[in-house]
Design an enzyme around this catalytic site. Sequence first.
Site, PDB file in Angstrom:
ATOM      1  N   PRO A   1       0.782  -1.229   0.000  1.00 46.39           N
ATOM      2  CA  PRO A   1       0.000   0.000   0.000  1.00 46.39           C
ATOM      3  C   PRO A   1       0.817   1.283   0.000  1.00 46.39           C
ATOM      4  O   PRO A   1       1.852   1.366   0.660  1.00 46.39           O
ATOM      5  CB  PRO A   1      -0.838  -0.099   1.282  1.00 46.39           C
ATOM      6  CG  PRO A   1      -0.152  -1.106   2.125  1.00 46.39           C
ATOM      7  CD  PRO A   1       0.506  -2.068   1.177  1.00 46.39           C
ATOM      8  N   ASN A   2       0.307   2.221  -0.748  1.00 46.77           N
ATOM      9  CA  ASN A   2       0.835   3.597  -0.855  1.00 46.77           C
ATOM     10  C   ASN A   2       2.101   3.707  -1.690  1.00 46.77           C
ATOM     11  O   ASN A   2       2.565   4.811  -1.941  1.00 46.77           O
ATOM     12  CB  ASN A   2       1.059   4.218   0.539  1.00 46.77           C
ATOM     13  CG  ASN A   2      -0.232   4.302   1.326  1.00 46.77           C
ATOM     14  OD1 ASN A   2      -1.196   4.877   0.829  1.00 46.77           O
ATOM     15  ND2 ASN A   2      -0.279   3.716   2.507  1.00 46.77           N
TER      16      ASN A   2
ATOM     17  N   ARG B   1       5.258  10.779  -2.550  1.00 41.97           N
ATOM     18  CA  ARG B   1       5.010  10.417  -1.152  1.00 41.97           C
ATOM     19  C   ARG B   1       6.283  10.628  -0.335  1.00 41.97           C
ATOM     20  O   ARG B   1       7.278   9.924  -0.547  1.00 41.97           O
ATOM     21  CB  ARG B   1       4.609   8.944  -1.083  1.00 41.97           C
ATOM     22  CG  ARG B   1       4.418   8.446   0.320  1.00 41.97           C
ATOM     23  CD  ARG B   1       4.217   6.930   0.354  1.00 41.97           C
ATOM     24  NE  ARG B   1       4.096   6.489   1.733  1.00 41.97           N
ATOM     25  CZ  ARG B   1       4.278   5.244   2.144  1.00 41.97           C
ATOM     26  NH1 ARG B   1       4.578   4.309   1.266  1.00 41.97           N
ATOM     27  NH2 ARG B   1       4.169   4.942   3.410  1.00 41.97           N
TER      28      ARG B   1
ATOM     29  N   TYR C   1      11.345   8.447   1.021  1.00 45.48           N
ATOM     30  CA  TYR C   1      11.254   7.376   0.022  1.00 45.48           C
ATOM     31  C   TYR C   1      11.922   7.702  -1.317  1.00 45.48           C
ATOM     32  O   TYR C   1      11.992   6.843  -2.185  1.00 45.48           O
ATOM     33  CB  TYR C   1       9.776   7.003  -0.206  1.00 45.48           C
ATOM     34  CG  TYR C   1       9.116   6.475   1.055  1.00 45.48           C
ATOM     35  CD1 TYR C   1       9.550   5.292   1.645  1.00 45.48           C
ATOM     36  CD2 TYR C   1       8.082   7.174   1.682  1.00 45.48           C
ATOM     37  CE1 TYR C   1       8.965   4.806   2.808  1.00 45.48           C
ATOM     38  CE2 TYR C   1       7.495   6.700   2.843  1.00 45.48           C
ATOM     39  CZ  TYR C   1       7.938   5.520   3.409  1.00 45.48           C
ATOM     40  OH  TYR C   1       7.376   5.045   4.559  1.00 45.48           O
TER      41      TYR C   1
ATOM     42  N   ASN D   1       8.033  -5.849  -1.133  1.00 45.92           N
ATOM     43  CA  ASN D   1       7.993  -4.693  -0.236  1.00 45.92           C
ATOM     44  C   ASN D   1       6.560  -4.616   0.279  1.00 45.92           C
ATOM     45  O   ASN D   1       5.676  -4.105  -0.411  1.00 45.92           O
ATOM     46  CB  ASN D   1       8.375  -3.397  -0.945  1.00 45.92           C
ATOM     47  CG  ASN D   1       8.376  -2.221   0.038  1.00 45.92           C
ATOM     48  OD1 ASN D   1       7.892  -2.351   1.163  1.00 45.92           O
ATOM     49  ND2 ASN D   1       8.899  -1.091  -0.384  1.00 45.92           N
TER      50      ASN D   1
ATOM     51  N   ALA E   1       3.316  -0.994   4.773  1.00 45.30           N
ATOM     52  CA  ALA E   1       2.807  -1.057   6.160  1.00 45.30           C
ATOM     53  C   ALA E   1       2.278  -2.442   6.523  1.00 45.30           C
ATOM     54  O   ALA E   1       2.294  -2.825   7.704  1.00 45.30           O
ATOM     55  CB  ALA E   1       1.727  -0.005   6.351  1.00 45.30           C
TER      56      ALA E   1
ATOM     57  N   GLU F   1      12.679  -9.763   1.408  1.00 38.28           N
ATOM     58  CA  GLU F   1      11.915  -8.593   1.858  1.00 38.28           C
ATOM     59  C   GLU F   1      12.700  -7.338   1.521  1.00 38.28           C
ATOM     60  O   GLU F   1      13.932  -7.315   1.661  1.00 38.28           O
ATOM     61  CB  GLU F   1      11.696  -8.687   3.373  1.00 38.28           C
ATOM     62  CG  GLU F   1      10.901  -7.534   3.944  1.00 38.28           C
ATOM     63  CD  GLU F   1      10.633  -7.697   5.442  1.00 38.28           C
ATOM     64  OE1 GLU F   1      10.967  -8.761   6.016  1.00 38.28           O
ATOM     65  OE2 GLU F   1      10.100  -6.740   6.032  1.00 38.28           O
TER      66      GLU F   1
ATOM     67  N   HIS G   1      12.699  -2.874   1.570  1.00 35.77           N
ATOM     68  CA  HIS G   1      12.127  -1.576   1.953  1.00 35.77           C
ATOM     69  C   HIS G   1      13.007  -0.471   1.400  1.00 35.77           C
ATOM     70  O   HIS G   1      14.239  -0.584   1.442  1.00 35.77           O
ATOM     71  CB  HIS G   1      12.050  -1.432   3.479  1.00 35.77           C
ATOM     72  CG  HIS G   1      11.193  -2.460   4.134  1.00 35.77           C
ATOM     73  ND1 HIS G   1       9.825  -2.320   4.257  1.00 35.77           N
ATOM     74  CD2 HIS G   1      11.503  -3.655   4.685  1.00 35.77           C
ATOM     75  CE1 HIS G   1       9.334  -3.392   4.864  1.00 35.77           C
ATOM     76  NE2 HIS G   1      10.333  -4.228   5.130  1.00 35.77           N
TER      77      HIS G   1
ATOM     78  N   ARG H   1      13.449   4.078  12.236  1.00 36.94           N
ATOM     79  CA  ARG H   1      12.302   4.997  12.258  1.00 36.94           C
ATOM     80  C   ARG H   1      11.465   4.760  13.516  1.00 36.94           C
ATOM     81  O   ARG H   1      12.007   4.388  14.543  1.00 36.94           O
ATOM     82  CB  ARG H   1      11.505   4.818  10.956  1.00 36.94           C
ATOM     83  CG  ARG H   1      12.354   5.154   9.718  1.00 36.94           C
ATOM     84  CD  ARG H   1      11.605   4.926   8.425  1.00 36.94           C
ATOM     85  NE  ARG H   1      10.419   5.766   8.345  1.00 36.94           N
ATOM     86  CZ  ARG H   1       9.448   5.599   7.435  1.00 36.94           C
ATOM     87  NH1 ARG H   1       9.543   4.622   6.542  1.00 36.94           N
ATOM     88  NH2 ARG H   1       8.403   6.407   7.428  1.00 36.94           N
TER      89      ARG H   1
END
Length: 145
Positions: free
Chosen positions: A11-12, A19, A24, A75, A78, A99, A101, A108
């Site tokens: 998502p996003n 964004r 990012y 990825n 969230a 995985e 990111h 963070r």
Amino acid sequence: MPKPIYVLSGPNLNLLGTREPEIYGHETLEDVHRLVAARASSLGYEVVCRQSNHEGVLVDWIQEARESASALVLNPAAYGHTSIAILDALKMLSIPVVECHLSNPAARETFRRKTYVSLAAAGIISGFGARSYELAVEAAAGLAR
Ligand code: DQA
């Protein structure tokens, strides 16, 4: 030709480029997909790149990857921090899972430190922006051989 490497984004991530670019980066998801396609091709693989904002759609694609992919780069965005459904789907794969990111979630907010996906992943690549995806594809291709 081996089966493709699936590169799935959660998502996003369709909003990449606009964004929170300070976190990012400025590349769009299309840019990222172009980068991974080029990297994969140099390693003898094609990629299937998809993004969804919906957890169940990601579960469907992970299930599809069981038969159709050589490896999976994910990825989860969230959902990595929340989704047991995605973890359960990943546990049904016998192909390598990497995985990935863009940011470094460990540096963070504390709620980003835990990812369920990691329980089913061979490893995590995070913190290198769009390059995280390229490195993840490279790792996935290496594991798929
Ligand atoms: C992300 C990190 C997640 O914590 C966040 O929710 C995202 C993007 C990354 O690529 O850095 O949406 O997966």
